[in-house]
Design a protein around this motif. Structure first.
Motif, mmCIF file in Angstrom:
data_model
loop_
_atom_site.group_PDB
_atom_site.id
_atom_site.type_symbol
_atom_site.label_atom_id
_atom_site.label_comp_id
_atom_site.label_asym_id
_atom_site.label_seq_id
_atom_site.Cartn_x
_atom_site.Cartn_y
_atom_site.Cartn_z
ATOM 1 N N ARG A 156 4.273 7.065 1.769
ATOM 2 C CA ARG A 156 4.641 6.087 2.798
ATOM 3 C C ARG A 156 4.170 4.711 2.335
ATOM 4 O O ARG A 156 3.042 4.543 1.895
ATOM 5 N N GLU A 157 5.046 3.729 2.438
ATOM 6 C CA GLU A 157 4.705 2.372 1.998
ATOM 7 C C GLU A 157 4.488 1.454 3.187
ATOM 8 O O GLU A 157 5.200 1.530 4.183
ATOM 9 N N LYS A 158 3.493 0.585 3.066
ATOM 10 C CA LYS A 158 3.287 -0.474 4.052
ATOM 11 C C LYS A 158 3.070 -1.781 3.301
ATOM 12 O O LYS A 158 2.230 -1.859 2.408
ATOM 13 N N ASN A 159 3.837 -2.783 3.674
ATOM 14 C CA ASN A 159 3.750 -4.084 3.013
ATOM 15 C C ASN A 159 2.919 -5.026 3.873
ATOM 16 O O ASN A 159 3.295 -5.349 5.003
ATOM 17 N N TYR A 160 1.790 -5.467 3.335
ATOM 18 C CA TYR A 160 0.892 -6.356 4.074
ATOM 19 C C TYR A 160 1.160 -7.824 3.760
ATOM 20 O O TYR A 160 0.512 -8.707 4.350
ATOM 21 N N GLY A 161 2.074 -8.104 2.834
ATOM 22 C CA GLY A 161 2.399 -9.485 2.509
ATOM 23 C C GLY A 161 1.300 -10.163 1.712
ATOM 24 O O GLY A 161 0.401 -9.515 1.164
ATOM 25 N N PRO A 162 1.304 -11.491 1.635
ATOM 26 C CA PRO A 162 0.276 -12.215 0.880
ATOM 27 C C PRO A 162 -1.075 -12.176 1.590
ATOM 28 O O PRO A 162 -1.139 -12.067 2.819
ATOM 29 N N PHE A 185 -8.382 -8.906 2.335
ATOM 30 C CA PHE A 185 -8.212 -7.568 1.770
ATOM 31 C C PHE A 185 -9.074 -6.553 2.527
ATOM 32 O O PHE A 185 -8.649 -5.407 2.744
ATOM 33 N N SER A 186 -10.247 -6.960 2.955
ATOM 34 C CA SER A 186 -11.098 -6.073 3.759
ATOM 35 C C SER A 186 -10.384 -5.666 5.041
ATOM 36 O O SER A 186 -10.447 -4.504 5.459
ATOM 37 N N ASP A 187 -9.696 -6.623 5.659
ATOM 38 C CA ASP A 187 -8.939 -6.309 6.876
ATOM 39 C C ASP A 187 -7.805 -5.328 6.579
ATOM 40 O O ASP A 187 -7.521 -4.416 7.377
ATOM 41 N N VAL A 188 -7.148 -5.492 5.448
ATOM 42 C CA VAL A 188 -6.089 -4.567 5.037
ATOM 43 C C VAL A 188 -6.650 -3.165 4.857
ATOM 44 O O VAL A 188 -6.070 -2.169 5.312
ATOM 45 N N ILE A 189 -7.816 -3.064 4.208
ATOM 46 C CA ILE A 189 -8.439 -1.759 3.952
ATOM 47 C C ILE A 189 -8.777 -1.059 5.263
ATOM 48 O O ILE A 189 -8.525 0.137 5.435
ATOM 49 N N VAL A 190 -9.345 -1.806 6.200
ATOM 50 C CA VAL A 190 -9.709 -1.226 7.500
ATOM 51 C C VAL A 190 -8.472 -0.658 8.183
ATOM 52 O O VAL A 190 -8.488 0.450 8.728
ATOM 53 N N ASP A 191 -7.383 -1.405 8.138
ATOM 54 C CA ASP A 191 -6.143 -0.932 8.754
ATOM 55 C C ASP A 191 -5.579 0.281 8.020
ATOM 56 O O ASP A 191 -5.140 1.259 8.634
ATOM 57 N N ALA A 192 -5.618 0.244 6.688
ATOM 58 C CA ALA A 192 -5.036 1.324 5.887
ATOM 59 C C ALA A 192 -5.770 2.642 6.072
ATOM 60 O O ALA A 192 -5.159 3.719 6.055
ATOM 61 N N PHE A 193 -7.082 2.577 6.256
ATOM 62 C CA PHE A 193 -7.887 3.796 6.339
ATOM 63 C C PHE A 193 -8.244 4.171 7.785
ATOM 64 O O PHE A 193 -9.129 4.989 8.018
ATOM 65 N N ALA A 194 -7.536 3.572 8.735
ATOM 66 C CA ALA A 194 -7.902 3.773 10.145
ATOM 67 C C ALA A 194 -7.683 5.200 10.621
ATOM 68 O O ALA A 194 -8.416 5.694 11.478
ATOM 69 N N ARG A 195 -6.698 5.891 10.068
ATOM 70 C CA ARG A 195 -6.332 7.203 10.623
ATOM 71 C C ARG A 195 -6.400 8.354 9.634
ATOM 72 O O ARG A 195 -6.161 9.487 10.001
ATOM 73 N N LYS A 196 -6.718 8.081 8.351
ATOM 74 C CA LYS A 196 -6.691 9.130 7.342
ATOM 75 C C LYS A 196 -7.913 9.048 6.430
ATOM 76 O O LYS A 196 -8.514 7.987 6.262
ATOM 77 N N ILE A 197 -8.247 10.206 5.857
ATOM 78 C CA ILE A 197 -9.294 10.267 4.838
ATOM 79 C C ILE A 197 -8.599 10.382 3.487
ATOM 80 O O ILE A 197 -7.693 11.209 3.313
ATOM 81 N N TYR A 198 -9.008 9.568 2.525
ATOM 82 C CA TYR A 198 -8.424 9.615 1.193
ATOM 83 C C TYR A 198 -9.518 9.847 0.159
ATOM 84 O O TYR A 198 -10.587 9.235 0.212
ATOM 85 N N CYS A 209 0.852 -1.187 0.000
ATOM 86 C CA CYS A 209 0.000 0.000 0.000
ATOM 87 C C CYS A 209 0.889 1.240 0.000
ATOM 88 O O CYS A 209 1.820 1.350 0.803
ATOM 89 N N PHE A 210 0.623 2.171 -0.918
ATOM 90 C CA PHE A 210 1.346 3.435 -1.002
ATOM 91 C C PHE A 210 0.403 4.561 -0.587
ATOM 92 O O PHE A 210 -0.612 4.797 -1.249
ATOM 93 N N PHE A 211 0.726 5.241 0.502
ATOM 94 C CA PHE A 211 -0.085 6.360 0.989
ATOM 95 C C PHE A 211 0.563 7.672 0.549
ATOM 96 O O PHE A 211 1.680 7.976 0.975
ATOM 97 N N MET A 212 -0.111 8.440 -0.280
ATOM 98 C CA MET A 212 0.424 9.723 -0.728
ATOM 99 C C MET A 212 -0.147 10.854 0.115
ATOM 100 O O MET A 212 -1.366 10.960 0.265
ATOM 101 N N GLU A 213 0.724 11.680 0.671
ATOM 102 C CA GLU A 213 0.286 12.806 1.495
ATOM 103 C C GLU A 213 1.004 14.068 1.041
ATOM 104 O O GLU A 213 2.207 14.048 0.751
ATOM 105 N N ARG A 214 0.253 15.162 1.005
ATOM 106 C CA ARG A 214 0.728 16.429 0.452
ATOM 107 C C ARG A 214 0.699 17.504 1.530
ATOM 108 O O ARG A 214 -0.226 17.568 2.331
#
Length: 409
Positions: free
Chosen positions: A206-212, A221-234, A189-194
């Motif tokens: 910022r990159e985060k590797n969730y593995g297989p 993948f749903s669990d990955v999404i929940v974690d990825a969007f836990a603290r930011k609005i995209y 996952c690549f998080f772009m912040e400006r």
């Protein structure tokens, strides 16, 4: 119309290449497909020479010809060139790099075949990660294609994403953007912040590797999404990679699309590289600066006097690819036998001055010592400085002395 130029983005993988291109008159880049009317953009990095004719085929046509034993060829040319391999084709020996150059030359002819017959303005090459070996490979490739050093640029996939995302309409990046890359069974996952408060606006990825994704992919993948969007609005979400093929996203896709723009495709990096070529070539206005893993994290300058005016001469700039960060200049030394270097972080107004003493430099009148200053980055935060005494023409001959230092943050 004669001043039109073609801007090209080349995305190299282990087995496939993708190419996007654009001119100033096009609304957005197009991506080359070897099958007319299709969105099959992945082109095998392969060549095959037809038996008895001497005609070269590339991509899928090359693999088909070789499978029918109607020709002699080779695939995975980028990896073979990186390894410095030589290849026997039709009883002739070729370097893999020469074959890769032929493959790219044929790719670059594709826009002309569909009516875009304009000279190349700039080429940007992108790949998953960069290294000195890959940079040297690209330099050799472009030399064989007669594309000058000022006409091409190299970046990793993160930077290509940066160019792609910020080239879209504002509503898609106003609250930043995120990219899920599901390639080789690995979810990254690549998080772009400006930062809108800086000029230019600094952009970080910022990159985060969730593995297989183990077990049920949709649930994982749903669990990955929940974690990825836990603290930011995209504002927008991009999906790329072979792993997203198939109709397996049900629950995860529903969650992704909740209040966000979602896009999926395999040509994002090639298009991003093409946008990058337009920006670097001056064809696209740009108000951002990307500071990524491969970019310099520091500005280093000399304070010089020219025509009675004081100014700063930049030796290296934050945001410049550190694998390519080199400079050379000549100065006349005035005052003491010291040279002051100004070191500054891109998000700071404060600079640190590092003074380098030229020990054993011969005593000469003021401004009668000409020095050559060469710099080369050794990491994304440090440069090596080499200073050579050139003397002053025939009046004061060079002492042949050199001084070498490292500096940075």
């Amino acid at each position: 119309m004669n001043d039109r130029k073609l801007y090209v983005g080349l995305d190299f993988g282990n087995r496939y290449a993708l190419m996007s291109y654009c001119t100033e008159q096009m609304d957005e880049p197009d991506t080359v497909s070897t099958i007319a009317g299709s969105e099959i953009y992945q082109i095998p990095i392969a060549l095959c020479k037809r038996k008895g004719f001497g005609q070269w085929y590339y991509g899928e046509d090359a693999l088909t010809l070789a499978s029918k034993q109607a020709g002699s060829g080779c695939d995975r040319l980028f990896q073979r060139a990186l390894a410095g391999e030589e290849v026997m084709i039709d009883n002739e020996r070729y370097t893999a790099l020469d074959l890769l150059a032929l493959f790219v030359r044929k790719l670059l002819q594709a826009p002309q075949k569909i009516g875009r017959s304009v000279p190349i303005g700039r080429v940007t090459v992108t790949m998953d990660t960069l290294s000195r070996e890959k940079m040297q490979l690209v330099h050799g490739l472009m030399e064989r294609l007669s594309i000058s050093r000022g006409q091409y640029h190299v970046m990793d996939h993160q930077e290509a994403f940066y160019y792609y995302a910020l080239s879209q309409r504002e509503e898609l990046w106003i609250h930043n953007a995120v990219l899920f890359d599901y390639s080789r069974s690995n979810m990254r996952c690549f998080f772009m912040e400006r930062n809108p408060s800086t000029t230019p606006q600094l952009v970080d990825i910022r990159e985060k590797n969730y593995g297989p994704l183990l077990g049920n992919r949709d649930t994982a993948f749903s669990d990955v999404i929940v974690d990825a969007f836990a603290r930011k609005i995209y504002s927008s979400v991009y999906l790329t990679g072979d792993g997203f093929e198939g109709d397996w996203m049900k629950q995860s896709l529903k969650y992704l699309c909740d209040g966000r723009h979602v896009f999926i495709g395999k040509n994002l990096y090639a298009k991003g590289a093409c946008y990058g070529a337009m920006v670097e070539g001056g064809a696209l206005p740009w108000q951002y600066a990307y500071i990524g893993e491969n970019e310099m994290k520091v500005n280093i300058s000399l304070k010089v006097s020219e025509g009675g005016e004081l100014s700063f001469y930049s030796l290296t700039s934050a945001g410049e690819n550190w694998y390519e960060a080199k400079d050379e200049c000549e100065i006349l030394l005035s005052g003491s036998k010291e040279i002051d270097f100004w070191i500054q972080l891109p998000d700071s107004r404060q600079a640190r001055i590092e003074s380098l003493e030229l020990t054993d430099l011969p005593n000469r009148p003021d401004r009668m010592s000409r020095l050559r200053i060469s710099t080369e980055a050794v990491s994304d935060r440090r440069i090596r400085v080499t200073i050579r005494d050139l003397g002053f023409g025939e009046i004061y001959r060079s002492s042949e002395k050199t001084w070498q230092y490292e500096m940075g943050v």
